[in-house]
Design a protein around this motif. Structure first.
Motif, short mmCIF file in Angstrom:
data_model
loop_
_atom_site.label_atom_id
_atom_site.label_comp_id
_atom_site.label_asym_id
_atom_site.label_seq_id
_atom_site.Cartn_x
_atom_site.Cartn_y
_atom_site.Cartn_z
N VAL A 136 0.86 -1.18 0.00
CA VAL A 136 0.00 0.00 0.00
C VAL A 136 0.90 1.23 0.00
N ASN A 137 0.82 2.04 -1.04
CA ASN A 137 1.70 3.20 -1.15
C ASN A 137 1.11 4.18 -2.15
N ALA A 138 0.68 5.34 -1.67
CA ALA A 138 -0.03 6.29 -2.53
C ALA A 138 0.79 6.73 -3.73
N SER A 139 2.08 7.03 -3.52
CA SER A 139 2.92 7.52 -4.61
C SER A 139 3.53 6.39 -5.43
N GLY A 140 3.57 5.18 -4.86
CA GLY A 140 4.24 4.08 -5.54
C GLY A 140 5.73 4.27 -5.62
N GLY A 141 6.26 5.18 -4.80
CA GLY A 141 7.70 5.43 -4.74
C GLY A 141 8.17 5.28 -3.32
N LYS A 142 9.21 6.04 -2.94
CA LYS A 142 9.74 6.01 -1.57
C LYS A 142 9.89 4.56 -1.10
N ASP A 143 9.31 4.22 0.04
CA ASP A 143 9.44 2.86 0.57
C ASP A 143 8.71 1.84 -0.29
N GLY A 144 7.69 2.27 -1.03
CA GLY A 144 7.00 1.35 -1.91
C GLY A 144 7.91 0.78 -2.97
N LEU A 145 8.81 1.60 -3.48
CA LEU A 145 9.80 1.15 -4.47
C LEU A 145 10.75 0.13 -3.84
N THR A 146 11.23 0.43 -2.63
CA THR A 146 12.15 -0.49 -1.94
C THR A 146 11.46 -1.81 -1.62
N MET A 147 10.21 -1.75 -1.19
CA MET A 147 9.46 -2.96 -0.88
C MET A 147 9.26 -3.82 -2.11
N ALA A 148 8.90 -3.19 -3.22
CA ALA A 148 8.68 -3.94 -4.46
C ALA A 148 9.96 -4.63 -4.92
N SER A 149 11.08 -3.92 -4.84
CA SER A 149 12.37 -4.50 -5.23
C SER A 149 12.74 -5.67 -4.32
N PHE A 150 12.58 -5.47 -3.02
CA PHE A 150 12.92 -6.49 -2.03
C PHE A 150 12.10 -7.77 -2.26
N LEU A 151 10.80 -7.62 -2.45
CA LEU A 151 9.93 -8.78 -2.61
C LEU A 151 10.17 -9.48 -3.95
N SER A 152 10.40 -8.70 -4.99
CA SER A 152 10.69 -9.27 -6.30
C SER A 152 11.97 -10.09 -6.28
N ASP A 153 12.99 -9.59 -5.60
CA ASP A 153 14.26 -10.31 -5.50
C ASP A 153 14.10 -11.66 -4.82
N ARG A 154 13.09 -11.78 -3.98
CA ARG A 154 12.86 -13.03 -3.25
C ARG A 154 11.80 -13.92 -3.89
N GLY A 155 11.40 -13.56 -5.09
CA GLY A 155 10.49 -14.41 -5.84
C GLY A 155 9.02 -14.22 -5.56
N PHE A 156 8.68 -13.22 -4.78
CA PHE A 156 7.27 -12.94 -4.50
C PHE A 156 6.69 -12.05 -5.60
N LYS A 157 5.38 -12.10 -5.77
CA LYS A 157 4.69 -11.32 -6.79
C LYS A 157 3.60 -10.48 -6.12
N PRO A 158 3.99 -9.36 -5.53
CA PRO A 158 3.03 -8.56 -4.79
C PRO A 158 2.12 -7.73 -5.69
N ASN A 159 0.99 -7.34 -5.12
CA ASN A 159 0.16 -6.30 -5.72
C ASN A 159 0.68 -4.94 -5.27
N LEU A 160 0.49 -3.92 -6.08
CA LEU A 160 0.75 -2.54 -5.68
C LEU A 160 -0.57 -1.79 -5.65
N ILE A 161 -0.94 -1.32 -4.47
CA ILE A 161 -2.16 -0.53 -4.28
C ILE A 161 -1.71 0.92 -4.15
N THR A 162 -1.97 1.73 -5.17
CA THR A 162 -1.36 3.06 -5.26
C THR A 162 -2.36 4.06 -5.82
N CYS A 163 -1.93 5.31 -5.94
CA CYS A 163 -2.72 6.36 -6.60
C CYS A 163 -1.95 6.98 -7.74
N ASN A 164 -0.84 6.38 -8.11
CA ASN A 164 0.07 6.95 -9.12
C ASN A 164 0.22 5.98 -10.29
N ARG A 165 -0.33 6.37 -11.44
CA ARG A 165 -0.22 5.52 -12.63
C ARG A 165 1.22 5.37 -13.10
#
Length: 287
Positions: free
Chosen positions: A82-111
């Motif tokens: 959950v990250n309104a901008s889809g940046g900041k910690d949302g970017l770090t979280m997405a990278s971290f989870l992707s590196d470990r083979g997870f496929k998360p959803n991104l719930i954001t307000c930024n296309r």
């Protein structure tokens, strides 16, 4: 040239007038104890509200890495950033989870969310909002809460139109004491005071936990801001009573906005630019 900056109360009213008009993404999450929602700051609190709706585990930016580094289970029902901008910690979280083979959803307000480079397009869900100054996040997270609970906006607007605005500047500290059901709201609005009003400290908790030591000492410069909750004393107490997540959040934001001045906003913008540079936060949209 930077556009004119209005205070929180302006965005509260604008948000209320738009929530029922907007179209929302088709995000399908099954109710399951193994859903995971993670975010930072207010987004972590919104993740807690997602767990209220769908069950599961709420994580924040301080603990999610330890959780995923230690967890044995791999087949979670869903993992949701959950990250309104889809940046900041949302970017770090997405990278971290992707590196470990997870496929998360991104719930954001930024296309154009920076995190999208680590997340498949079909797993990105963009909620409606309008552009606001940094950290305001009135429309962004309100749209997510509205999608979750579909609360009565007419009732909320009428409630806000009739509340008495307290002078928060009379106090040096505000403690938000909520009924246990609305503990998450107490944390959301206490963060907004700290972000928005110079010289006022804040904290918040539910009644059962907050009653343990947090209000023991007398403090004439403290306001006890009660959210659907009675307290033992009448001294320096302000009450809001409405059985609604958005009702409590938006009415409190409205009160904060009515106490906000232009210097508060200048402080916020200056600090936001400095901390963004120091922490290396990435955006594709900046005020």
């Amino acid at each position: 040239m930077r556009q004119e900056i209005k205070h929180l109360d302006y965005y509260v009213i604008k948000t209320i007038e738009n929530l029922e008009k907007w179209e929302y993404p088709k995000l399908k999450i099954k109710r399951d104890d193994s859903n995971i929602f993670l975010g930072s700051g207010t987004a972590a609190c919104i993740g807690e509200l997602f767990t209220e709706k769908f069950n599961g585990i709420s994580l924040n930016v301080s603990n999610y890495k330890r959780f995923f580094e230690k967890v044995i289970k791999r087949d979670f029902a869903s993992i949701n950033i959950v990250n309104a901008s889809g940046g900041k910690d949302g970017l770090t979280m997405a990278s971290f989870l992707s590196d470990r083979g997870f496929k998360p959803n991104l719930i954001t307000c930024n296309r154009d969310a920076p995190a999208k480079k680590f997340i498949k397009e079909e797993n990105i869900f963009v909620f409606p909002s309008f552009q606001e100054p940094p950290t305001y996040n009135v429309s962004t997270y309100s749209s997510m809460i509205y999608w979750l609970f579909r609360e009565d906006m007419k009732k909320i607007k009428e409630f806000i139109n009739n509340i008495k605005i307290p002078n928060l500047r009379k106090y040096k500290y505000i403690f938000f004491l909520a009924s246990d059901e609305y503990t998450t709201v107490a944390r959301i609005v206490s963060r907004k005071v700290a972000e928005t009003l110079e010289g006022i400290g804040s904290n918040g908790d539910g009644f059962s936990n907050g009653s343990h030591g947090m209000l023991r000492q007398p403090n004439k410069e403290r306001l006890i801001f009660c959210l659907n909750q009675k307290y033992f004393t009448e001294e320096n107490v302000y009450r809001l009573n409405i059985n609604s997540y958005l009702g409590l959040i938006l009415s409190t934001y409205y009160i904060i906005g009515k106490n906000q001045n232009d210097q508060d906003t200048e402080n916020l913008l200056k600090d936001y630019k400095e901390i963004s540079k120091k922490l290396g936060w990435k955006f594709n949209k900046v005020w």
